[in-house]
Structure formats: structure tokens, C-alpha cells
Design an enzyme around this catalytic site. Structure first.
Site, PDB file in Angstrom:
ATOM      1  N   LYS A 199      -3.435 -26.781 -21.038  1.00  0.00           N
ATOM      2  CA  LYS A 199      -3.857 -25.805 -20.034  1.00  0.00           C
ATOM      3  C   LYS A 199      -3.018 -25.831 -18.757  1.00  0.00           C
ATOM      4  O   LYS A 199      -2.918 -24.820 -18.055  1.00  0.00           O
ATOM      5  CB  LYS A 199      -5.328 -26.023 -19.689  1.00  0.00           C
ATOM      6  N   SER A 206      -4.244 -29.710 -29.386  1.00  0.00           N
ATOM      7  CA  SER A 206      -4.194 -29.002 -28.107  1.00  0.00           C
ATOM      8  C   SER A 206      -4.796 -29.769 -26.940  1.00  0.00           C
ATOM      9  O   SER A 206      -4.494 -29.467 -25.782  1.00  0.00           O
ATOM     10  CB  SER A 206      -4.879 -27.644 -28.232  1.00  0.00           C
TER      11      SER A 206
END
Length: 433
Positions: free
Chosen positions: A85, A335
Site C-alpha cells: 500500500k 501482498s
């Protein structure tokens, strides 16, 4: 088994954005934003130099054996703030005007986006306010504060938290930083795709988790522009799969009653901006079950020595479910690794149960001295480790001389579970469940 929904691409290597996109600050009567191209991703890559890490690519012997060709894990769980992110958040905030920076930024998130925005804003000298749900895990709240954001706990669910953040933006003039529905966010996430092509030029398939679609859109945009032969496969949790019905309808469709442990991809509606790119460029969207997610998380921990959150393990879950359907070499994107320790404990137990490593069963005994010891002796012979024993004596369904025993056992896999069941049956015990 995992359900999978296939999509056939491909249109042009860029996607035109809709006129009115939440979080972009554009009104409907303004000109549409220009198409996002790989050049935007390259510019984002330059912006992130010295900010994000080029995370390692680790080979997995176990997954390679299942697939029949090399499988590599792209370890974004080792990225700054523990997830990808930071890439999109930094690019988005870095491209704000001086006036927008002066007004500060605001975001809503239960974890990863919160930390990415907090760190990115701090690095750029921008004031940040992050709204998080009241029940957000304490480690994630603490980390967001430590990265420099003012944290406000509001709302029981993320939708309520999101509404509070958007109201704050309207009242204060702070710029709302959407977690996935903005071109700069997508360009930033796309830098991960550039890294994969550089680290593994022979790659044939890239597997990535999908929530709102920002990461999948960015990776597909970068990869398909440079290597249109590489397949990009998205993975959603079956309990929060908004993309399959949206792709079928040809437009974003909201789904309700979301239920998954993978909060990082627990999104009820695709983003307008990433949806168009995913629709054009992503080859498939597959779904995985909760059992498959927990088994994948356990495998990452045991075999790859990687701590990942359930959303980060979703590509591995897809590989475990149907390994024969992937063309290798494969890169699976881990991720993120921001998992609450209490949730990790529950998930690991769930994963071990799904893998036949835990066995829970109930049976009835005659309530007499030595009955339990005899039962435990049978289990000892088949090498089942007893973790917990519970007794029920007052159930009206029980006979006057009966007791119900509930056992929690540690076992060695499905075959061992079957061996335990056979041994109990041969010893005259009736297993209720």
C-alpha cells in the site's frame, strides 16, 4: 474446491477513466482523466526510488513441485509498513498540489492502507488523519499512530468509517486518499509489476489478490504493456467476491453480506477506475474458500517461512487449489503481512484442522473409574496427541451411567485422522462427531 471464473482479454494497453470517480475530486462536467499508461507507472517508479523497497522474489520448492514448473513468491509482506500500500499512497500524496498538501489528507482503513497513508504523508511532510473502525486490531492502530497519523476510531464497520472520513474531508478541505479508486494509486501499485518483470523475465503467470482492484489493475497495466504474453490472474475470497458478478454485468456491482477472514480484500464493490482496467487486461478472476486461505497461510509460515495475512496468502491458496491450471514460471504476490496475532492463532488452528492436523470428536463412555484412561490408551497406541478433554454429564440425552467426552487431538494429516477413527471403532467406541 475453489470456484473459478475466467475472463478473456484484451483491449488496448491503457484504460480510459470514467468522468466522475469517487476520491478524484473531479466533477461530472470536467474533462475525463487521460488514459493511464505504462509511462505513468514508470514515472511512479521514479517517485518511489528510495521510498519503497524492491521486495525479494523467493522460490518455493513445494509449490513448484505441485505446479510442475518454478513458482516464486513476491514478498510484499516485507515492504515498508508490511504491505504494497505504501506504493500507491506515496505516489498519490506526492502528486498533490502545494495547496492540497497544506490542507492535509484523510483516509479510512482497517489496516494496510491506513499505515501506507500515514507513512507516506509523514515522509512528504503532510498532515494525515486516518479513520479506523472501533474494533480495528490494536497493533494496526498503534502502527498507524507511530507512522505519524492522527487516528480517529469511528464506526463499527468499514463503510461507516469511510463515511466519517469523507464527511471530515468535506468539512475540513482535507484530500481524501482512496485505497484503490484513483489513477495515481493504480500507477503506484503498478510498480510492483515492473519489479516482477525485472526480477523474473521468464515469468508466464502472475497471481495477485483482488479486493477493490487497485493492485491487480496496476500490475496488469504494467505487465501487459511490456509482456502481453504473461497471464495476470486475480484471486478473491469466495465470501467477498465482487468481481465475478461485476465482470459478468460489464460494470461494478455491489455485493452484500461479506464474510471472509481476508479483510485486506474484503471489498463489496469494485472501484470504477480499476474495474475498467481489470475488465480489459486481467485474464482470470478466481475465488478461494476460507479453508483454502487458512491452509495457504499455514503453508507460507511452515514451508516458505513467510508471515502473511489471509489476503496476502490468497494467490497461494489458488495455487494449492488447482496447481495444474497455472502456466509457469509463476509469480505469486504475497501482498501483505499485517496480521493480528490473535487472528493468526485462530487461522493457524483452522488451517491445521483443514489440513487434517487437528481432529475434534465426541463420543460416549460408561461413567466408571478408568474409562477415560482406557480411551486415552487407545489414542496413545495410534500416536494421537490429546490437546484437550471435556466432559458432559448433565445432558438429558445421556443415559444414567453415560458421560459424553469431547476430545481435541493433534494429528499428522488426513490418513492419520482416518487411522484414529478406525482404532476407536475397533475398540468399540461410537464417535458422535
Amino acid at each position: 474446491m475453489a470456484d473459478h471464473t475466467s475472463r478473456t482479454p484484451h483491449g488496448p494497453r491503457a484504460a480510459t477513466l470514467p468522468d466522475d470517480v469517487p476520491g478524484t475530486g473531479r466533477a461530472q462536467d470536467e474533462e475525463p482523466v487521460a488514459a493511464i499508461t505504462v509511462d505513468d507507472v514508470r514515472e511512479a517508479h521514479k517517485l518511489l526510488s528510495g521510498v519503497s523497497r524492491a521486495t525479494p522474489l523467493e522460490g518455493s520448492r513445494y509449490l513448484s513441485g505441485l505446479v510442475g514448473s518454478p513458482v516464486h513468491l513476491k514478498c510484499e509482506n516485507l515492504q515498508r509498513t508490511g504491505s504494497f500500500k505504501i506504493r500507491g499512497a506515496y505516489v498519490r500524496i506526492a502528486r498533490l498540489t502545494p495547496q492540497e498538501r497544506a490542507a492535509g489528507v484523510v483516509a479510512a482503513s482497517a489496516g494496510n492502507h491506513a499505515q501506507g497513508v500515514a507513512l507516506a504523508a509523514s515522509l512528504l511532510g503532510v498532515r494525515s488523519t486516518v479513520f479506523m473502525p472501533v474494533g480495528a486490531p490494536l497493533p494496526k492502530v498503534a502502527a498507524t499512530r507511530e507512522y505519524g497519523a492522527e487516528v480517529r476510531l469511528q464506526g463499527q464497520v468499514v463503510d461507516e468509517t469511510l463515511a466519517a472520513a469523507q464527511e471530515y474531508a468535506q468539512q475540513t478541505g482535507a484530500v481524501f486518499i482512496h485505497p484503490f479508486d484513483h489513477p495515481d494509486i493504480i500507477a503506484g501499485q503498478g510498480t510492483l509489476g515492473l519489479e516482477i518483470l525485472e526480477q523474473c523475465p521468464e515469468v508466464r503467470s502472475i497471481v495477485v489478490g483482488v479486493g477493490g482492484g487497485g493492485l491487480a489493475a496496476g500490475v496488469a497495466l504494467a505487465v501487459k504493456a511490456l509482456r502481453p504474453d504473461v497471464k495476470v490472474i486475480g484471486v478473491q475470497a469466495a465470501g467477498a467476491a465482487c468481481y465475478p458478478p461485476s465482470l459478468e454485468a460489464g460494470q461494478p456491482v455491489a455485493v452484500e453480506a461479506l464474510a471472509t477472514m481476508a479483510d485486506g480484500i474484503k471489498v463489496g464493490r469494485p472501484g470504477d477506475v480499476p474495474f475498467r482496467i481489470v475488465h480489459e487486461l486481467v485474464d482470470e478472476i478466481r475465488t478461494v474458500s476460507e479453508d483454502e486461505l487458512s491452509s495457504a497461510l499455514l503453508l507460507c509460515l511452515e514451508r516458505a517461512k513467510q508471515v502473511v495475512e489471509p489476503a496476502g496468502a490468497s494467490p497461494v491458496a489458488a495455487l494449492l487449489s488447482h496447481p495444474e491450471t497455472f502456466e509457469g514460471p509463476v509469480v505469486a504476490v504475497l501482498s501483505g503481512g499485517n496480521v493480528d496475532p490473535l487472528l493468526m492463532q485462530r487461522i493457524l488452528r483452522h488451517g491445521m484442522a483443514a489440513g487434517g492436523r487437528y481432529l475434534s470428536l465426541r463420543l460416549r463412555l460408561t461413567d466408571r473409574p478408568g474409562a477415560l484412561a482406557t480411551l486415552l490408551g487407545v489414542l496413545s497406541v495410534v500416536d494421537a496427541n490429546v490437546l484437550d478433554v471435556g466432559h458432559v454429564r448433565l445432558d438429558p440425552r445421556l443415559g444414567l451411567t453415560e458421560v459424553e467426552v469431547e476430545l481435541q487431538l493433534e494429528t499428522k494429516g488426513p490418513e492419520h485422522c482416518a487411522e484414529v477413527g478406525t482404532a476407536l471403532h475397533e475398540a468399540g467406541y461410537f464417535v458422535i462427531a
